[in-house]
Motif scaffolding. Structure first.
Motif, PDB file in Angstrom:
ATOM      1  N   ALA A 122      27.834 -57.014   9.417  1.00 43.34           N
ATOM      2  CA  ALA A 122      27.058 -55.925  10.001  1.00 43.34           C
ATOM      3  C   ALA A 122      25.738 -56.427  10.572  1.00 43.34           C
ATOM      4  N   ALA A 123      25.098 -57.379   9.875  1.00 41.13           N
ATOM      5  CA  ALA A 123      23.802 -57.889  10.338  1.00 41.13           C
ATOM      6  C   ALA A 123      23.922 -58.657  11.644  1.00 41.13           C
ATOM      7  N   VAL A 124      24.968 -59.484  11.785  1.00 38.20           N
ATOM      8  CA  VAL A 124      25.074 -60.302  12.999  1.00 38.20           C
ATOM      9  C   VAL A 124      25.546 -59.498  14.200  1.00 38.20           C
ATOM     10  N   SER A 125      26.192 -58.361  13.963  1.00 39.43           N
ATOM     11  CA  SER A 125      26.670 -57.571  15.102  1.00 39.43           C
ATOM     12  C   SER A 125      25.856 -56.312  15.346  1.00 39.43           C
ATOM     13  N   TRP A 126      24.833 -56.080  14.539  1.00 40.18           N
ATOM     14  CA  TRP A 126      24.024 -54.866  14.673  1.00 40.18           C
ATOM     15  C   TRP A 126      23.348 -54.830  16.048  1.00 40.18           C
ATOM     16  N   GLY A 127      23.520 -53.736  16.740  1.00 42.84           N
ATOM     17  CA  GLY A 127      22.891 -53.562  18.044  1.00 42.84           C
ATOM     18  C   GLY A 127      23.704 -54.099  19.207  1.00 42.84           C
TER      19      GLY A 127
END
Length: 197
Positions: A122-127
């Motif tokens: 989730a962190a690496v693909s957020w946004g």
């Protein structure tokens, strides 16, 4: 009519003791079969999906990418120096931990490990990807659902229909859940902050 007072002694202080209060006996929390069936279903679905994703990454089965393509994808997310190692670790980890979750083995730490993978995802693909799958492929929706399921099992435990049945972390789940959560978040932070370049 009043009750006679009783004398009591608090060291050197004497006085009248109020009538003894009796606490109502607390009943144990009943074990509901429906609770255990619900946890079993959650484990089968969440653990099964994780195990299938691991098999896709490692063996390329079920329409999966296989290790070479998974390494390329992981490297493209910023893990250039450790792409191959992380692809192996991610695939094997999801496969093995997913199976452990299905059978209810070491549930708190197993769920924390799977939660760590979804925190990183989730962190690496957020946004950069949409939230809902209806808005586009590779959305955050599945990562959030699987991460939420892993977090729920981390705190709820595996239930009685599991290999963990009767283990210490099932009888006293909260301390083990918090410890496992801290370990899982720490692993996710190490991967994000130290291995991503």
């Amino acid at each position: 009519m009043t009750q006679p007072t009783q004398q009591y002694d608090w060291g050197s202080i004497g006085g009248n003791e109020p009538p003894e209060r009796t606490a109502t006996a607390r009943l144990p929390v009943p074990a509901h079969g429906s609770y255990d069936i619900g946890l079993l279903i959650l484990r089968l679905v969440v653990g099964g999906i994780f195990a299938a994703h691991g098999a896709q990454k490692v063996f390329g089965v079920l329409g999966g990418l296989g290790l070479d393509e998974t390494t390329r994808v992981v490297s493209g997310l910023g893990f250039v120096a450790h792409g191959s190692t992380l692809a192996w670790g991610l695939g094997i980890g999801q496969l093995v931990l997913g199976i452990f979750l299905v059978v209810g083995l070491m549930t708190p730490i197993t769920a924390a490990g799977l939660l760590a993978t979804k925190i990183v995802a989730a962190a690496v693909s957020w946004g950069s990807v949409p939230l809902f799958s209806a808005d586009g492929p590779n959305s955050l929706e599945l990562n959030l659902l699987l991460g939420g399921g892993a977090a729920a099992l981390l705190f709820a435990g595996a239930g009685r229909v599991a290999l963990d049945s009767g283990r210490t972390w099932q009888r006293r789940p909260l301390p083990y859940a918090w410890l496992s959560l801290i370990i899982g978040v720490a692993v996710a932070l190490v991967v994000l902050l130290l291995l991503r370049r």
